[in-house]
Design a protein around this motif. Structure first.
Motif, PDB file in Angstrom:
ATOM      1  N   SER A   7      33.699  33.787  38.403  1.00  0.00           N
ATOM      2  CA  SER A   7      34.105  33.833  37.006  1.00  0.00           C
ATOM      3  C   SER A   7      32.896  34.023  36.095  1.00  0.00           C
ATOM      4  N   GLU A   8      31.873  33.244  36.342  1.00  0.00           N
ATOM      5  CA  GLU A   8      30.640  33.321  35.546  1.00  0.00           C
ATOM      6  C   GLU A   8      29.948  34.668  35.763  1.00  0.00           C
ATOM      7  N   LYS A   9      29.807  35.056  37.002  1.00  0.00           N
ATOM      8  CA  LYS A   9      29.086  36.278  37.364  1.00  0.00           C
ATOM      9  C   LYS A   9      29.747  37.526  36.784  1.00  0.00           C
ATOM     10  N   LEU A  10      31.082  37.569  36.818  1.00  0.00           N
ATOM     11  CA  LEU A  10      31.799  38.779  36.414  1.00  0.00           C
ATOM     12  C   LEU A  10      32.388  38.716  35.010  1.00  0.00           C
ATOM     13  N   GLY A  11      32.267  37.557  34.370  1.00  0.00           N
ATOM     14  CA  GLY A  11      32.773  37.438  33.003  1.00  0.00           C
ATOM     15  C   GLY A  11      34.281  37.536  32.920  1.00  0.00           C
ATOM     16  N   ILE A  12      34.954  36.854  33.825  1.00  0.00           N
ATOM     17  CA  ILE A  12      36.417  36.880  33.873  1.00  0.00           C
ATOM     18  C   ILE A  12      36.879  35.456  34.178  1.00  0.00           C
ATOM     19  N   SER A  13      37.925  35.023  33.527  1.00  0.00           N
ATOM     20  CA  SER A  13      38.331  33.620  33.677  1.00  0.00           C
ATOM     21  C   SER A  13      38.847  33.324  35.081  1.00  0.00           C
ATOM     22  N   GLN A  14      38.736  32.074  35.459  1.00  0.00           N
ATOM     23  CA  GLN A  14      39.249  31.636  36.754  1.00  0.00           C
ATOM     24  C   GLN A  14      40.760  31.844  36.835  1.00  0.00           C
ATOM     25  N   ASP A  15      41.451  31.583  35.740  1.00  0.00           N
ATOM     26  CA  ASP A  15      42.903  31.799  35.723  1.00  0.00           C
ATOM     27  C   ASP A  15      43.243  33.259  35.971  1.00  0.00           C
ATOM     28  N   THR A  40      33.912  36.909  48.692  1.00  0.00           N
ATOM     29  CA  THR A  40      32.826  37.676  49.295  1.00  0.00           C
ATOM     30  C   THR A  40      32.340  38.715  48.284  1.00  0.00           C
ATOM     31  N   GLU A  41      31.269  39.415  48.644  1.00  0.00           N
ATOM     32  CA  GLU A  41      30.800  40.504  47.777  1.00  0.00           C
ATOM     33  C   GLU A  41      31.872  41.591  47.675  1.00  0.00           C
ATOM     34  N   GLU A  42      32.588  41.829  48.759  1.00  0.00           N
ATOM     35  CA  GLU A  42      33.685  42.816  48.741  1.00  0.00           C
ATOM     36  C   GLU A  42      34.767  42.389  47.749  1.00  0.00           C
ATOM     37  N   ASP A  43      35.106  41.105  47.741  1.00  0.00           N
ATOM     38  CA  ASP A  43      36.083  40.596  46.768  1.00  0.00           C
ATOM     39  C   ASP A  43      35.586  40.827  45.348  1.00  0.00           C
ATOM     40  N   CYS A  44      34.310  40.583  45.136  1.00  0.00           N
ATOM     41  CA  CYS A  44      33.734  40.790  43.800  1.00  0.00           C
ATOM     42  C   CYS A  44      33.785  42.258  43.399  1.00  0.00           C
ATOM     43  N   ARG A  45      33.561  43.151  44.354  1.00  0.00           N
ATOM     44  CA  ARG A  45      33.662  44.585  44.045  1.00  0.00           C
ATOM     45  C   ARG A  45      35.092  44.939  43.641  1.00  0.00           C
ATOM     46  N   TRP A  46      36.078  44.346  44.323  1.00  0.00           N
ATOM     47  CA  TRP A  46      37.476  44.582  43.954  1.00  0.00           C
ATOM     48  C   TRP A  46      37.743  44.090  42.537  1.00  0.00           C
ATOM     49  N   VAL A  47      37.267  42.904  42.236  1.00  0.00           N
ATOM     50  CA  VAL A  47      37.483  42.347  40.896  1.00  0.00           C
ATOM     51  C   VAL A  47      36.842  43.250  39.854  1.00  0.00           C
ATOM     52  N   PHE A  49      36.259  46.456  40.096  1.00  0.00           N
ATOM     53  CA  PHE A  49      37.059  47.676  40.027  1.00  0.00           C
ATOM     54  C   PHE A  49      38.278  47.451  39.139  1.00  0.00           C
ATOM     55  N   ILE A  50      39.001  46.363  39.393  1.00  0.00           N
ATOM     56  CA  ILE A  50      40.207  46.063  38.608  1.00  0.00           C
ATOM     57  C   ILE A  50      39.848  45.825  37.145  1.00  0.00           C
ATOM     58  N   LYS A  51      38.788  45.095  36.914  1.00  0.00           N
ATOM     59  CA  LYS A  51      38.342  44.816  35.545  1.00  0.00           C
ATOM     60  C   LYS A  51      38.039  46.130  34.805  1.00  0.00           C
ATOM     61  N   CYS A  52      37.355  47.032  35.470  1.00  0.00           N
ATOM     62  CA  CYS A  52      37.024  48.331  34.883  1.00  0.00           C
ATOM     63  C   CYS A  52      38.288  49.133  34.586  1.00  0.00           C
ATOM     64  N   MET A  53      39.173  49.204  35.559  1.00  0.00           N
ATOM     65  CA  MET A  53      40.403  49.976  35.393  1.00  0.00           C
ATOM     66  C   MET A  53      41.294  49.391  34.298  1.00  0.00           C
ATOM     67  N   ARG A  54      41.394  48.072  34.239  1.00  0.00           N
ATOM     68  CA  ARG A  54      42.215  47.428  33.207  1.00  0.00           C
ATOM     69  C   ARG A  54      41.604  47.641  31.823  1.00  0.00           C
TER      70      ARG A  54
END
Length: 128
Positions: A7-15, A40-47, A49-54
């Protein structure tokens, strides 16, 4: 990596991270023996990607479909590509619409600036 760190690293809430996983926007996150998510780092890449697309306005439904296909493996590459192509087309259309709106706003702002300048000029005229 724990959810608080992600959450902290990617700037997205835990919820939001939990929501993304629950609805299938990101693949299921591995959990430790105590049930705590272990990103994992792969999970973070997915997040990311989704954050960018959204942030670009891509619909959740298309992204869920993309993620579901991704989890099915390489036999879905063509279908995933088609989703991205379609979303790209829609994004270009939105960008063109936004550009038109921006141009109209710029015109209106220039017009108001002209009106204000004319009003100020009239107010500064010396009396005859």
């Amino acid at each position: 990596m724990m959810i608080a760190e992600v959450s902290e690293k990617l700037g997205i809430s835990q919820d939001t991270l939990r929501y993304y996983e629950r609805i299938g926007l990101i693949p299921p996150v591995n959990r430790k023996k105590n049930g705590i998510r272990d990103f994992t780092e792969e999970d973070c890449r997915w997040v990311n990607f989704i954050k960018c697309m959204r942030s670009a306005g891509l619909p959740i439904e298309a992204l869920i479909e993309y993620g579901t296909l991704f989890q099915q493996g390489d036999e879905t590459i063509e279908a995933r590509k088609e989703i991205l192509i379609e979303q790209r087309k829609e994004l270009i259309t939105k960008m063109e619409d936004m550009k038109k709106t921006l141009e109209r706003l710029d015109y209106k702002i220039r017009r108001y600036e002209q009106l204000v300048a004319e009003k100020e000029k009239t107010l500064r005229r010396p009396e005859d």
